[in-house]
Design a protein around this motif. Structure first.
Motif, PDB file in Angstrom:
ATOM      1  N   GLY A 183     -31.705 -45.394 -27.153  1.00  0.00           N
ATOM      2  CA  GLY A 183     -30.741 -45.735 -26.115  1.00  0.00           C
ATOM      3  C   GLY A 183     -29.386 -45.148 -26.415  1.00  0.00           C
ATOM      4  N   VAL A 184     -28.505 -45.238 -25.435  1.00  0.00           N
ATOM      5  CA  VAL A 184     -27.124 -44.815 -25.632  1.00  0.00           C
ATOM      6  C   VAL A 184     -26.477 -45.770 -26.633  1.00  0.00           C
ATOM      7  N   TRP A 185     -25.942 -45.224 -27.702  1.00  0.00           N
ATOM      8  CA  TRP A 185     -25.378 -46.053 -28.770  1.00  0.00           C
ATOM      9  C   TRP A 185     -23.901 -46.325 -28.501  1.00  0.00           C
ATOM     10  N   ILE A 186     -23.525 -47.612 -28.561  1.00  0.00           N
ATOM     11  CA  ILE A 186     -22.118 -48.011 -28.490  1.00  0.00           C
ATOM     12  C   ILE A 186     -21.791 -48.720 -29.805  1.00  0.00           C
ATOM     13  N   PRO A 187     -20.865 -48.207 -30.587  1.00  0.00           N
ATOM     14  CA  PRO A 187     -20.503 -48.883 -31.842  1.00  0.00           C
ATOM     15  C   PRO A 187     -19.936 -50.275 -31.590  1.00  0.00           C
ATOM     16  N   GLU A 188     -19.816 -51.038 -32.643  1.00  0.00           N
ATOM     17  CA  GLU A 188     -19.282 -52.398 -32.575  1.00  0.00           C
ATOM     18  C   GLU A 188     -17.934 -52.404 -31.850  1.00  0.00           C
ATOM     19  N   GLY A 189     -17.798 -53.320 -30.895  1.00  0.00           N
ATOM     20  CA  GLY A 189     -16.538 -53.450 -30.182  1.00  0.00           C
ATOM     21  C   GLY A 189     -16.209 -52.307 -29.247  1.00  0.00           C
ATOM     22  N   GLY A 190     -17.182 -51.421 -28.990  1.00  0.00           N
ATOM     23  CA  GLY A 190     -16.909 -50.273 -28.129  1.00  0.00           C
ATOM     24  C   GLY A 190     -16.087 -49.200 -28.787  1.00  0.00           C
ATOM     25  N   GLY A 191     -16.067 -49.186 -30.140  1.00  0.00           N
ATOM     26  CA  GLY A 191     -15.212 -48.278 -30.891  1.00  0.00           C
ATOM     27  C   GLY A 191     -15.715 -46.851 -30.935  1.00  0.00           C
ATOM     28  N   CYS A 192     -15.552 -46.121 -29.839  1.00  0.00           N
ATOM     29  CA  CYS A 192     -16.009 -44.732 -29.767  1.00  0.00           C
ATOM     30  C   CYS A 192     -15.088 -43.961 -28.829  1.00  0.00           C
ATOM     31  N   VAL A 193     -15.276 -42.648 -28.765  1.00  0.00           N
ATOM     32  CA  VAL A 193     -14.438 -41.801 -27.921  1.00  0.00           C
ATOM     33  C   VAL A 193     -14.519 -42.249 -26.465  1.00  0.00           C
ATOM     34  N   GLU A 194     -15.719 -42.586 -25.996  1.00  0.00           N
ATOM     35  CA  GLU A 194     -15.877 -43.018 -24.605  1.00  0.00           C
ATOM     36  C   GLU A 194     -15.147 -44.336 -24.356  1.00  0.00           C
ATOM     37  N   GLY A 195     -15.189 -45.224 -25.344  1.00  0.00           N
ATOM     38  CA  GLY A 195     -14.467 -46.481 -25.206  1.00  0.00           C
ATOM     39  C   GLY A 195     -12.969 -46.271 -25.105  1.00  0.00           C
ATOM     40  N   VAL A 196     -12.453 -45.364 -25.928  1.00  0.00           N
ATOM     41  CA  VAL A 196     -11.020 -45.039 -25.893  1.00  0.00           C
ATOM     42  C   VAL A 196     -10.643 -44.452 -24.537  1.00  0.00           C
ATOM     43  N   ALA A 197     -11.427 -43.470 -24.058  1.00  0.00           N
ATOM     44  CA  ALA A 197     -11.105 -42.793 -22.799  1.00  0.00           C
ATOM     45  C   ALA A 197     -11.175 -43.741 -21.605  1.00  0.00           C
ATOM     46  N   GLY A 198     -12.097 -44.693 -21.644  1.00  0.00           N
ATOM     47  CA  GLY A 198     -12.262 -45.602 -20.519  1.00  0.00           C
ATOM     48  C   GLY A 198     -11.106 -46.542 -20.300  1.00  0.00           C
ATOM     49  N   LEU A 199     -10.220 -46.662 -21.287  1.00  0.00           N
ATOM     50  CA  LEU A 199      -9.124 -47.620 -21.201  1.00  0.00           C
ATOM     51  C   LEU A 199      -7.905 -47.095 -20.448  1.00  0.00           C
ATOM     52  N   ALA A 200      -7.961 -45.869 -19.962  1.00  0.00           N
ATOM     53  CA  ALA A 200      -6.787 -45.260 -19.326  1.00  0.00           C
ATOM     54  C   ALA A 200      -6.201 -46.107 -18.190  1.00  0.00           C
ATOM     55  N   PRO A 201      -7.015 -46.641 -17.250  1.00  0.00           N
ATOM     56  CA  PRO A 201      -6.411 -47.451 -16.176  1.00  0.00           C
ATOM     57  C   PRO A 201      -5.693 -48.693 -16.699  1.00  0.00           C
ATOM     58  N   LEU A 202      -6.253 -49.316 -17.710  1.00  0.00           N
ATOM     59  CA  LEU A 202      -5.628 -50.498 -18.288  1.00  0.00           C
ATOM     60  C   LEU A 202      -4.305 -50.121 -18.954  1.00  0.00           C
ATOM     61  N   ALA A 203      -4.289 -48.989 -19.656  1.00  0.00           N
ATOM     62  CA  ALA A 203      -3.069 -48.538 -20.321  1.00  0.00           C
ATOM     63  C   ALA A 203      -1.943 -48.328 -19.327  1.00  0.00           C
ATOM     64  N   GLN A 204      -2.251 -47.680 -18.210  1.00  0.00           N
ATOM     65  CA  GLN A 204      -1.215 -47.438 -17.215  1.00  0.00           C
ATOM     66  C   GLN A 204      -0.668 -48.752 -16.663  1.00  0.00           C
ATOM     67  N   ALA A 205      -1.549 -49.719 -16.454  1.00  0.00           N
ATOM     68  CA  ALA A 205      -1.106 -51.016 -15.938  1.00  0.00           C
ATOM     69  C   ALA A 205      -0.209 -51.738 -16.931  1.00  0.00           C
ATOM     70  N   LEU A 206      -0.417 -51.507 -18.211  1.00  0.00           N
ATOM     71  CA  LEU A 206       0.412 -52.148 -19.222  1.00  0.00           C
ATOM     72  C   LEU A 206       1.826 -51.581 -19.268  1.00  0.00           C
ATOM     73  N   ALA A 207       1.986 -50.347 -18.845  1.00  0.00           N
ATOM     74  CA  ALA A 207       3.286 -49.691 -18.970  1.00  0.00           C
ATOM     75  C   ALA A 207       4.063 -49.622 -17.667  1.00  0.00           C
TER      76      ALA A 207
END
Length: 357
Positions: A183-207
């Motif tokens: 299966g598609v592997w997701i490290p603990e807590g979503g700690g991967c490049v895809e997890g980082v990239a997916g947070l862009a909308p949340l980051a913009q809302a924070l700023a």
């Protein structure tokens, strides 16, 4: 300013709250295990696009908090806890790209976590809604009863397999997932490049500033794997007048700096520009998931004053760290602070002292 200089300048190692008393483990057990079971895979209930429509960043709320008023600062909260009862807080954004990959490749997802993992809880719910098979590798023993978190995951169709603590420590090795399935592997807590990239909308809302108001000067968020902090920094890039502070919630939080740097390098290269950032150390309250009496009392008081529910693992420690800085005059008057409420309220079920609140 380089990220290293910023982190060195703003990181603090003082104890934010008294840790002199022994901090007992919370009533829940991270090694809880049950026999593997998997409900029948649900039909596809919705498309990925319609699922993600649920997770448009919510409006920012200004907190009514006497401590902030006394300190002369404005505290705003991005209430990601209000998004969904199961796919809570920052988890939606960390999961969105791995979910898209699993759908496009017609594969399941395999990931790992403890018995009270918000990550596995959210992944199982997302998989159920999208018709994606999910497989959770849980640190613990099969003889122990399921935690409510794992029972929810099982009921949402997640296959649960249990691994020893010794084996779980190998979770960062390249072949860890393949030992247990496909299966598609997701490290603990979503700690991967895809997890980082997916947070862009949340980051913009924070700023982004609230309409008619100035932009925040300080953004605060709790840290477990460091993925959310890395995602926010990566998405925002270099910004004058903004500091982003992570609050580690476990012992050895000083090591988190290096993990965030690694995630940033993997996501955008070693020269990637970020806002000025750092860590507030000392907020772990005895260790990950521990909840000493003073923290429970803080939660009770904070919720009574603000009307915002928090949980002991992440958000209570985040707000307790902020309370320490406010009470000791460590934040300049007039500062506008934006705090991320990252959800995880399902974990309150592991703390009997909070059930009456």
């Amino acid at each position: 300013m380089s990220p290293h200089a910023a982190a060195s300048r703003h990181a603090t190692a003082e104890a934010l709250m008294p840790d002199t008393e022994d901090s007992p483990l919370p009533p829940h057990r991270e090694d809880a295990r049950a026999s593997s079971s998997q409900a029948a895979s649900p039909p596809v209930a919705e498309t990925l696009d319609s699922l993600l429509d649920l997770f448009t960043p919510p409006a920012v709320e200004r907190l009514t908090w006497p401590l902030a008023d006394e300190a002369g600062v404005i505290v705003e909260c991005l209430r990601a806890d209000t998004l969904d009862s199961e796919i809570s807080g920052n988890k939606a954004w960390k999961l969105r790209l791995p979910l898209a990959k699993a759908l496009s490749e017609k594969r399941g997802i395999i990931s790992c976590g403890g018995g009270w993992s918000n990550h596995l809880h959210a992944l199982a719910a997302a998989g159920a809604r999208l018709g994606i098979e999910t497989h959770g590798l849980v640190r613990g023993h099969p003889e122990a009863p399921l935690t409510p978190t794992l029972a929810d995951a099982r009921d949402n169709g997640m296959r649960l397999s249990f691994v020893s603590r010794a084996e779980y420590r190998q979770r960062d090795q390249p072949d860890f997932a393949s030992r247990h399935g496909e299966g598609v592997w997701i490290p603990e807590g979503g700690g991967c490049v895809e997890g980082v990239a997916g947070l862009a909308p949340l980051a913009q809302a924070l700023a982004e500033p609230v309409a008619g108001e100035s932009a925040p000067q300080l953004v605060l968020l709790a840290c477990g794997s460091g993925t959310t902090l890395a995602g926010v920094l990566s998405a925002l890039g270099e910004r004058d007048g903004l500091r982003v502070i992570g609050v580690p919630t476990m012992n050895h939080g000083d090591q988190l700096y290096h993990r965030v740097r690694r995630l940033l390098a993997e996501s955008g290269g070693s020269q990637q520009k970020t806002p000025e950032w750092g860590l507030w150390l000392g907020a772990q309250a005895g260790g990950f998931a521990k909840a000493p009496d003073w923290l429970i009392r803080f939660i009770q008081r904070f919720e009574a004053e603000t009307g915002v529910a928090v949980e002991p693992v992440y958000t209570a420690k985040l707000f307790a760290a902020l309370a320490h800085h406010l009470a000791n005059g460590l934040i300049a008057r007039g500062t506008r602070i934006r705090v991320l409420h990252s959800g995880g309220l399902q974990g309150r079920r592991g703390y009997p002292a909070l059930q009456a609140i």
